[in-house]
Design a protein around this motif. Structure first.
Motif, mmCIF file in Angstrom:
data_model
loop_
_atom_site.group_PDB
_atom_site.id
_atom_site.type_symbol
_atom_site.label_atom_id
_atom_site.label_comp_id
_atom_site.label_asym_id
_atom_site.label_seq_id
_atom_site.Cartn_x
_atom_site.Cartn_y
_atom_site.Cartn_z
ATOM 1 N N SER A 194 0.817 -1.215 0.000
ATOM 2 C CA SER A 194 0.000 0.000 0.000
ATOM 3 C C SER A 194 0.849 1.263 0.000
ATOM 4 O O SER A 194 0.357 2.354 -0.288
ATOM 5 C CB SER A 194 -0.927 0.010 1.223
ATOM 6 N N GLY A 195 2.109 1.133 0.356
ATOM 7 C CA GLY A 195 3.021 2.273 0.311
ATOM 8 C C GLY A 195 2.868 3.256 1.449
ATOM 9 O O GLY A 195 3.357 4.382 1.349
ATOM 10 N N ASP A 196 2.194 2.863 2.553
ATOM 11 C CA ASP A 196 2.011 3.821 3.642
ATOM 12 C C ASP A 196 2.279 3.217 5.017
ATOM 13 O O ASP A 196 1.804 3.726 6.026
ATOM 14 C CB ASP A 196 0.593 4.404 3.600
ATOM 15 N N LYS A 197 3.050 2.127 5.060
ATOM 16 C CA LYS A 197 3.423 1.570 6.355
ATOM 17 C C LYS A 197 4.476 2.459 7.020
ATOM 18 O O LYS A 197 5.236 3.164 6.349
ATOM 19 C CB LYS A 197 3.970 0.150 6.197
ATOM 20 N N ALA A 198 4.519 2.401 8.336
ATOM 21 C CA ALA A 198 5.457 3.244 9.082
ATOM 22 C C ALA A 198 6.883 2.721 8.949
ATOM 23 O O ALA A 198 7.119 1.512 8.841
ATOM 24 C CB ALA A 198 5.062 3.289 10.561
ATOM 25 N N PHE A 199 7.826 3.629 8.932
ATOM 26 C CA PHE A 199 9.253 3.322 8.853
ATOM 27 C C PHE A 199 9.693 2.725 10.193
ATOM 28 O O PHE A 199 9.552 3.340 11.243
ATOM 29 C CB PHE A 199 10.016 4.622 8.577
ATOM 30 N N SER A 200 10.259 1.509 10.153
ATOM 31 C CA SER A 200 10.782 0.869 11.361
ATOM 32 C C SER A 200 12.253 1.212 11.499
ATOM 33 O O SER A 200 13.115 0.571 10.890
ATOM 34 C CB SER A 200 10.588 -0.646 11.288
ATOM 35 N N ALA A 201 12.552 2.221 12.308
ATOM 36 C CA ALA A 201 13.933 2.710 12.415
ATOM 37 C C ALA A 201 14.860 1.649 12.998
ATOM 38 O O ALA A 201 15.991 1.467 12.521
ATOM 39 C CB ALA A 201 13.966 3.979 13.259
ATOM 40 N N ASP A 202 14.417 0.939 14.036
ATOM 41 C CA ASP A 202 15.289 -0.047 14.676
ATOM 42 C C ASP A 202 15.679 -1.154 13.703
ATOM 43 O O ASP A 202 16.850 -1.530 13.602
ATOM 44 C CB ASP A 202 14.587 -0.652 15.893
#
Length: 784
Positions: free
Chosen positions: A640-648
């Protein structure tokens, strides 16, 4: 209220002001005078009102008095009548004792004093223009100055200066006396305060900016640098954060420089951590509608928690904070797309692309080796030339003895050496190539089995074989051979001792050998070849041209040596490039990218890129696979192109991939952006420890507010409960939330600024206070 008294002897005095007691000295004197005149006034009736009040002759003193008079007018109207009368009586008693206190009788008495003083002052002064002295007195009066200083404390933006200046101006205007107020005192006082507010709101920002330049100019003149060199300030800021400026790209340095310059121009001192965070956001493309919020830049726990909670509230179908967070996430995805992630094919297709490119890169190299061997084998007269067995045997055994290596020679190699020494089998140029191939395999087997001493001993035998002279060539030929080898590059000599496939020496360039004459060429043609150019020169000066003999055996041997060197270099490249070796071994493409690009070490990846130097399409696909791999680490499977960025997760993947490998695929600026993407994502999404309990991560708080708002919006406005419920809706936070969201999105430099130095702040506060209160005092009318 006036009253009358009558003495025992019948003397009556009427219209005595309420503020004069029956036993007042002036009344006693009046009675005495009437008795002396037989009950008639002997002298004109003295006035029982206030004696003529003398106005100050100094405008400055008048300015000091104005707030006192205005305060007296307002106080007399504000306190209960009983208290006010007591105050009047006390003041009158002070007047009777000879103190310079004007007598007063109720509100009218106070107003009369103020009116008399102002009219007398105006009469004395005449029409002399702006009363600068009176304005100055108003400004420095503690009644104005103390509250004004409190109001102006902390104001450092145009908006805050205007707002607080208006408040100071209103106060200054309200503390001006009202002359002849009549029954309109409250209305006239309100007009005074309003005019003062307008004057203070306009004058304070303007005067403060001028004052700032004056203060800063004064500091510069005294040797104090308020705005030091931008680069020096920037380097100091980085040093405080433990950052080496050389590690930053131009975009970050330029952003920090711009913000520091803005801080100097707006007299703010920005928090170093905040200014660097803003620069990092801008470096990865997060600006404009994706710029950092106040909480993200400062990482202030309560501000961060407030923004997260506000982003879930429905603000009439939209929420600017929610949109900002969405834009930021999309811009971070763009970092990987710009690095090539959008060009990545599936792993199997990418594996096929790389395998085919590697094979194509090896084809001309393999063909070159085959051509050299073919040319060497075609030298029929030379390849059967015999080598000197005795010279070879002596050289080999001497090398083994000197190195004490006899005990480490494998039995099969020892048998081969003994057979050559005993004269068994041919020992010519062609057979020497076959013998060297056998020795190479034995050396490779010893090396792989961990027998390094055995491999070293075999290497000594191979060196003796390579140096074996042709029969009849004698020591001179061997010496020439050694001199020729000494002219080879060190890398080529090293490669010659280990042969095909076992060298750990990286890819080596083979020194260009003179092109060998074809078999059977005549002496004249041979003399034209480069290796005989010097011979031609010598013959030209010593004797007429003559046919020179050709040592076809040596030429054949050189041809085989050249072919062997080319083969060794090819095999060394294959061994040094696991991806190439796998491609030539017909490996399956499915896991090729994962094994030889993503999970390979930097040295192997560098070797892969060298082989693919002339395959730009394959290089681009390898780069795209890396970018896509990092994007998947950041967002996971994200159709969908709108998942949150997982920084860890991303930072862990980036660390395992390694900076060296990144630099093989991406430019320095791209490497910076890829590294900063994880840091920026952490600033956006990771909750500060202090905000853990203030941030409603479940969204229940926002859901409750949205539900209440939805219910209230359905209540008819004209119903009995409509008005109060709509009021409750506003109280629930709509307007307040909108203001908080705007503040969070603005994240202006002054919002993340620390206070100015005390001396600068105090000086500017004096100017700001004076312009606010003074403007109100100067322009607010006294109403005659």
């Amino acid at each position: 209220m006036a009253y009358s008294i009558t003495t025992k002897d019948g003397i009556t005095i009427d219209n005595i002001p309420d503020g004069i007691a029956p036993d007042a000295p002036e009344l006693k004197q009046r009675v005495a005078d009437l008795r002396a005149s037989g009950g008639q006034p002997a002298t004109p009736k003295p006035s029982l009102s206030n004696p003529e009040t003398k106005a100050p002759t100094s405008g400055y003193v008048m300015g000091l008095r104005d707030p006192v008079d205005a305060g007296a007018q307002m106080l007399r109207r504000a306190v209960p009548e009983g208290v006010a009368k007591a105050i009047d009586n006390f003041g009158n008693w002070l007047s009777e004792k000879g103190l310079p206190v004007a007598r007063s009788n109720g509100v009218e008495g106070v107003d009369q004093i103020v009116t008399d003083v102002n009219k007398q002052y105006d009469k004395q002064r005449g029409d002399a223009g702006v009363d600068v002295g009176r304005i100055a007195g108003n400004i420095v009066n503690p009644v104005n100055m103390a509250p004004g200083m409190a109001l102006m404390r902390g104001a450092n933006t145009l908006g805050s200066l205007a707002l607080r200046g208006a408040a100071a101006g209103a106060m200054g205007g309200a503390l001006q006396p009202v002359v002849d107020p009549g029954d309109d005192f409250a209305a006239k006082k309100a007009v005074q305060a309003g005019i003062g507010a307008v004057a203070g709101g306009v004058l304070t920002p303007a005067v403060s900016k001028v004052a700032e330049r004056v203060v800063r100019g004064g500091q510069s003149a005294s040797g104090s640098r308020v705005a030091p060199d931008i680069d020096v300030a920037m380097n100091n800021l980085f040093a405080r954060q433990g950052i080496n400026p050389a590690d930053l790209n131009d975009s970050i340095r330029n952003s920090v420089r711009s913000q520091i310059d803005e801080a100097f121009r707006t007299r703010t001192r920005i928090d170093p951590a905040a200014i660097i965070r803003r620069a990092e956001f801008e470096a990865v493309g997060l600006s404009g509608d994706a710029a950092p919020t106040l909480g993200q830049v400062t990482r202030d726990p309560m501000q961060f928690a407030k923004e997260k909670n506000l982003s879930g509230i429905n603000m009439d179908g939209q929420n600017e904070l929610s949109a900002r967070f969405q834009n930021q996430n999309q811009r971070l995805a763009g970092v990987f797309d710009r690095a090539g992630a959008t060009s990545a094919t599936d792993r199997g297709t990418a594996g096929d692309t790389l395998i085919n490119a590697l094979r194509q890169a090896d084809e001309p190299v393999k063909q070159g080796v085959d051509d050299l061997y073919t040319a060497a084998r075609n030298m029929s007269n030379g390849r059967v030339a015999d080598l000197d067995r005795a010279a070879f045997s002596d050289a080999a055994n001497t090398a083994l003895d000197d190195g004490m290596l006899n005990a480490f020679v494998p039995s099969n190699v020892r048998g081969l050496l003994n057979d050559i020494t005993a004269g068994k089998g041919p020992f010519n140029v062609e057979s020497a190539v076959q013998i060297d191939s056998l020795l190479s395999k034995a050396q490779r087997q010893a090396d792989r089995s961990g027998d390094s001493a055995g491999a070293f001993a075999i290497g000594k035998i191979r060196t003796a074989l390579h140096d074996a002279p042709l029969v009849g060539s004698g020591p001179g030929a061997a010496a020439a051979r050694s001199a020729d080898d000494a002219g080879m590059s060190a890398a080529a000599n090293a490669a010659r001792t280990v042969d095909e496939g076992i060298s750990d020496v990286p890819f080596r360039e083979v020194p260009t050998r003179p092109e060998l004459p074809s078999p059977g060429v005549n002496a004249v043609e041979a003399a034209k070849t480069p290796q005989f150019s010097q011979i031609n020169s010598d013959l030209a000066t010593a004797a007429p041209p003559a046919a020179a003999p050709i040592d076809e055996g040596q030429l054949a041997r050189d041809a085989f040596d050249q072919a062997r060197r080319a083969a060794r270099n090819r095999f060394a490249t294959i061994e040094d490039t696991p991806a190439l070796k796998a491609a030539l071994d017909e490996v399956a493409p499915d896991n090729f990218v994962k094994k030889f690009v993503l999970a390979a070490d930097a040295r192997d990846v560098a070797a892969l890129r060298r082989v693919l130097a002339n395959s730009p399409q394959a290089q681009e696909q390898a780069r795209a696979q890396v970018a896509d791999h990092l994007k998947r680490a950041a967002f996971g499977e994200n159709p969908s192109g709108d998942k949150a960025f997982s920084a860890d997760r991303y930072l862990k993947t980036l660390q395992s991939f390694g900076r060296q490998k990144l630099e093989l695929f991406f430019s320095p600026d791209e490497v910076v952006r890829l590294n900063l993407a994880g840091k920026v994502a952490s600033d956006i999404n990771s909750i500060p420890v202090g905000a853990r309990y203030g941030t409603n991560t479940s969204g229940t708080a926002a859901a409750a507010v949205n539900a209440i708002t939805g219910i209230l919006s359905k209540v008819p406005g004209g119903s009995l409960l409509g008005a109060p419920l709509n009021f409750l809706k506003n109280e629930a936070g709509t307007l307040r939330n909108q203001q908080a969201i705007r503040q969070a999105l603005r994240a202006a430099p002054e919002q993340i600024a620390q206070p100015l130095p005390a001396n600068v702040a105090n000086a500017l506060q004096l100017f700001a206070t004076g312009s606010g209160a003074g403007g109100g005092a100067a322009l607010a009318p006294t109403f005659e």
